[in-house]
Scaffold this motif. Structure first.
Motif, PDB file in Angstrom:
ATOM      1  N   PRO A 103       0.814  -1.221   0.000  1.00  0.00           N
ATOM      2  CA  PRO A 103       0.000   0.000   0.000  1.00  0.00           C
ATOM      3  C   PRO A 103       0.848   1.271   0.000  1.00  0.00           C
ATOM      4  CG  PRO A 103       0.149  -0.843   2.220  1.00  0.00           C
ATOM      5  CD  PRO A 103       0.855  -1.845   1.322  1.00  0.00           C
ATOM      6  N   MET A 104       2.174   1.137   0.168  1.00  0.00           N
ATOM      7  CA  MET A 104       3.052   2.297   0.285  1.00  0.00           C
ATOM      8  C   MET A 104       3.368   2.899  -1.082  1.00  0.00           C
ATOM      9  SD  MET A 104       3.304   2.258   3.513  1.00  0.00           S
ATOM     10  CE  MET A 104       3.426   1.250   4.969  1.00  0.00           C
ATOM     11  N   LYS A 105       3.608   4.223  -1.069  1.00  0.00           N
ATOM     12  CA  LYS A 105       3.903   4.949  -2.311  1.00  0.00           C
ATOM     13  C   LYS A 105       5.118   5.860  -2.199  1.00  0.00           C
ATOM     14  CE  LYS A 105      -0.045   3.720  -4.381  1.00  0.00           C
ATOM     15  NZ  LYS A 105      -0.174   2.320  -4.147  1.00  0.00           N
ATOM     16  N   GLY A 106       5.703   5.966  -1.012  1.00  0.00           N
ATOM     17  CA  GLY A 106       6.857   6.835  -0.840  1.00  0.00           C
ATOM     18  C   GLY A 106       6.523   8.215  -0.305  1.00  0.00           C
ATOM     19  N   ASP A 107       5.275   8.444   0.074  1.00  0.00           N
ATOM     20  CA  ASP A 107       4.837   9.715   0.634  1.00  0.00           C
ATOM     21  C   ASP A 107       4.702   9.553   2.146  1.00  0.00           C
ATOM     22  OD1 ASP A 107       3.547  11.999   1.527  1.00  0.00           O
ATOM     23  OD2 ASP A 107       1.839  11.817   0.157  1.00  0.00           O
ATOM     24  N   PRO A 108       5.560  10.210   2.930  1.00  0.00           N
ATOM     25  CA  PRO A 108       5.502  10.017   4.382  1.00  0.00           C
ATOM     26  C   PRO A 108       4.160  10.367   5.011  1.00  0.00           C
ATOM     27  CG  PRO A 108       7.117  11.709   3.802  1.00  0.00           C
ATOM     28  CD  PRO A 108       6.609  11.135   2.531  1.00  0.00           C
ATOM     29  N   LEU A 109       3.460  11.345   4.442  1.00  0.00           N
ATOM     30  CA  LEU A 109       2.159  11.728   5.006  1.00  0.00           C
ATOM     31  C   LEU A 109       1.142  10.596   4.928  1.00  0.00           C
ATOM     32  CD1 LEU A 109       1.745  15.406   3.775  1.00  0.00           C
ATOM     33  CD2 LEU A 109       2.063  14.613   6.133  1.00  0.00           C
ATOM     34  N   GLN A 110       1.236   9.767   3.901  1.00  0.00           N
ATOM     35  CA  GLN A 110       0.330   8.633   3.755  1.00  0.00           C
ATOM     36  C   GLN A 110       0.932   7.349   4.320  1.00  0.00           C
ATOM     37  OE1 GLN A 110      -0.806   8.372  -0.369  1.00  0.00           O
ATOM     38  NE2 GLN A 110      -1.842  10.339  -0.336  1.00  0.00           N
ATOM     39  N   ASP A 111       2.221   7.136   4.059  1.00  0.00           N
ATOM     40  CA  ASP A 111       2.849   5.862   4.396  1.00  0.00           C
ATOM     41  C   ASP A 111       3.148   5.674   5.877  1.00  0.00           C
ATOM     42  OD1 ASP A 111       2.823   5.495   1.669  1.00  0.00           O
ATOM     43  OD2 ASP A 111       5.002   5.526   1.424  1.00  0.00           O
ATOM     44  N   ILE A 112       3.678   6.689   6.520  1.00  0.00           N
ATOM     45  CA  ILE A 112       4.107   6.514   7.913  1.00  0.00           C
ATOM     46  C   ILE A 112       2.923   6.206   8.842  1.00  0.00           C
ATOM     47  CG2 ILE A 112       5.331   7.563   9.856  1.00  0.00           C
ATOM     48  CD1 ILE A 112       7.098   6.641   7.406  1.00  0.00           C
ATOM     49  N   PRO A 113       1.773   6.871   8.699  1.00  0.00           N
ATOM     50  CA  PRO A 113       0.625   6.448   9.514  1.00  0.00           C
ATOM     51  C   PRO A 113       0.223   4.989   9.256  1.00  0.00           C
ATOM     52  CG  PRO A 113       0.244   8.648   8.673  1.00  0.00           C
ATOM     53  CD  PRO A 113       1.472   8.128   7.975  1.00  0.00           C
ATOM     54  N   LEU A 114       0.323   4.526   8.013  1.00  0.00           N
ATOM     55  CA  LEU A 114       0.035   3.115   7.706  1.00  0.00           C
ATOM     56  C   LEU A 114       1.048   2.197   8.388  1.00  0.00           C
ATOM     57  CD1 LEU A 114      -0.851   3.112   3.892  1.00  0.00           C
ATOM     58  CD2 LEU A 114      -2.392   2.644   5.800  1.00  0.00           C
ATOM     59  N   LEU A 115       2.318   2.563   8.311  1.00  0.00           N
ATOM     60  CA  LEU A 115       3.371   1.766   8.946  1.00  0.00           C
ATOM     61  C   LEU A 115       3.135   1.673  10.453  1.00  0.00           C
ATOM     62  CD1 LEU A 115       6.136   0.333   8.340  1.00  0.00           C
ATOM     63  CD2 LEU A 115       7.201   2.486   9.043  1.00  0.00           C
ATOM     64  N   ILE A 116       2.782   2.783  11.051  1.00  0.00           N
ATOM     65  CA  ILE A 116       2.510   2.799  12.491  1.00  0.00           C
ATOM     66  C   ILE A 116       1.315   1.911  12.823  1.00  0.00           C
ATOM     67  CG2 ILE A 116       1.688   4.248  14.396  1.00  0.00           C
ATOM     68  CD1 ILE A 116       3.378   6.545  13.116  1.00  0.00           C
ATOM     69  N   GLN A 117       0.213   2.111  12.124  1.00  0.00           N
ATOM     70  CA  GLN A 117      -1.025   1.394  12.433  1.00  0.00           C
ATOM     71  C   GLN A 117      -0.935  -0.098  12.121  1.00  0.00           C
ATOM     72  OE1 GLN A 117      -3.497   2.932  14.042  1.00  0.00           O
ATOM     73  NE2 GLN A 117      -4.461   0.948  14.267  1.00  0.00           N
ATOM     74  N   ASN A 118      -0.393  -0.439  10.960  1.00  0.00           N
ATOM     75  CA  ASN A 118      -0.410  -1.835  10.492  1.00  0.00           C
ATOM     76  C   ASN A 118       0.756  -2.674  10.990  1.00  0.00           C
ATOM     77  OD1 ASN A 118      -2.694  -1.113   9.056  1.00  0.00           O
ATOM     78  ND2 ASN A 118      -1.595  -0.874   7.130  1.00  0.00           N
ATOM     79  N   ASP A 119       1.886  -2.047  11.280  1.00  0.00           N
ATOM     80  CA  ASP A 119       3.080  -2.830  11.589  1.00  0.00           C
ATOM     81  C   ASP A 119       3.685  -2.546  12.964  1.00  0.00           C
ATOM     82  OD1 ASP A 119       3.458  -4.253   8.960  1.00  0.00           O
ATOM     83  OD2 ASP A 119       3.526  -2.191   8.248  1.00  0.00           O
ATOM     84  N   ILE A 120       3.791  -1.286  13.344  1.00  0.00           N
ATOM     85  CA  ILE A 120       4.460  -0.959  14.608  1.00  0.00           C
ATOM     86  C   ILE A 120       3.539  -1.149  15.806  1.00  0.00           C
ATOM     87  CG2 ILE A 120       5.612   0.853  15.933  1.00  0.00           C
ATOM     88  CD1 ILE A 120       6.652   1.958  13.241  1.00  0.00           C
ATOM     89  N   LYS A 121       2.343  -0.582  15.762  1.00  0.00           N
ATOM     90  CA  LYS A 121       1.440  -0.689  16.924  1.00  0.00           C
ATOM     91  C   LYS A 121       1.109  -2.136  17.306  1.00  0.00           C
ATOM     92  CE  LYS A 121      -0.703   3.754  17.516  1.00  0.00           C
ATOM     93  NZ  LYS A 121      -1.947   4.525  17.570  1.00  0.00           N
ATOM     94  N   PRO A 122       0.876  -3.041  16.344  1.00  0.00           N
ATOM     95  CA  PRO A 122       0.616  -4.432  16.757  1.00  0.00           C
ATOM     96  C   PRO A 122       1.781  -5.066  17.533  1.00  0.00           C
ATOM     97  CG  PRO A 122      -0.124  -4.098  14.507  1.00  0.00           C
ATOM     98  CD  PRO A 122       0.635  -2.854  14.911  1.00  0.00           C
ATOM     99  N   ILE A 123       2.984  -4.593  17.298  1.00  0.00           N
ATOM    100  CA  ILE A 123       4.157  -5.122  18.002  1.00  0.00           C
ATOM    101  C   ILE A 123       4.245  -4.540  19.409  1.00  0.00           C
ATOM    102  CG2 ILE A 123       6.685  -5.231  18.041  1.00  0.00           C
ATOM    103  CD1 ILE A 123       6.508  -5.002  14.925  1.00  0.00           C
ATOM    104  N   ILE A 124       3.975  -3.261  19.565  1.00  0.00           N
ATOM    105  CA  ILE A 124       4.183  -2.615  20.865  1.00  0.00           C
ATOM    106  C   ILE A 124       2.981  -2.722  21.800  1.00  0.00           C
ATOM    107  CG2 ILE A 124       5.940  -1.045  20.011  1.00  0.00           C
ATOM    108  CD1 ILE A 124       3.899   1.142  19.806  1.00  0.00           C
ATOM    109  N   GLU A 125       1.830  -3.120  21.274  1.00  0.00           N
ATOM    110  CA  GLU A 125       0.650  -3.222  22.140  1.00  0.00           C
ATOM    111  C   GLU A 125       0.505  -4.594  22.741  1.00  0.00           C
ATOM    112  OE1 GLU A 125      -2.495  -1.802  19.567  1.00  0.00           O
ATOM    113  OE2 GLU A 125      -2.035   0.273  20.107  1.00  0.00           O
TER     114      GLU A 125
END
Length: 122
Positions: free
Chosen positions: A100-122
């Protein structure tokens, strides 16, 4: 107006800090690459990289084991995915899948946080 790699790195950093400040142990910016390296309290690292040619990569590294990582990037077009050149290398796998990533931090970083980082830290 073209956004520089450095501007993308700083924007990605701000988004991550705003959302995950209390989960972060250390943040480094490598000006030579340019790359953002974040070490989380849970022990894994995030590497966020942009260049001035429209290329990017987002990688979460969990250990030194081979392929113990999740990596999104657009550095090559050899992968048979419908989202070329954007693709995802799933954890523990050499293959690539649609991303789903396109190289735009405004769109990609929230996706990375929600889909990949938060499931690990919660």
């Amino acid at each position: 107006m073209t956004v520089t790699a450095e501007e993308n790195i700083l924007l990605a950093r701000q988004i991550i800090v705003d959302e995950l400040l209390h989960e972060i142990k250390e943040i480094l910016i490598d000006d030579e690459r340019p790359r953002l390296e974040i070490t989380f309290l849970k022990g894994f690292k995030a590497y966020i990289r942009y260049n001035d040619f429209g290329e990017y990569s987002y990688q979460l590294t969990f250990s030194q084991k081979v392929n113990d990582r999740i990596r999104y990037d657009n550095f090559d077009i050899k992968w048979p995915v419908t989202t070329q050149p954007n693709h995802l290398h799933p954890k523990g796998d050499l293959k690539a899948i649609d991303s789903p990533m396109k190289g735009d931090p405004l769109q990609d970083i929230p996706l990375l946080i929600q889909n990949d980082i938060k499931p690990i830290i919660e």
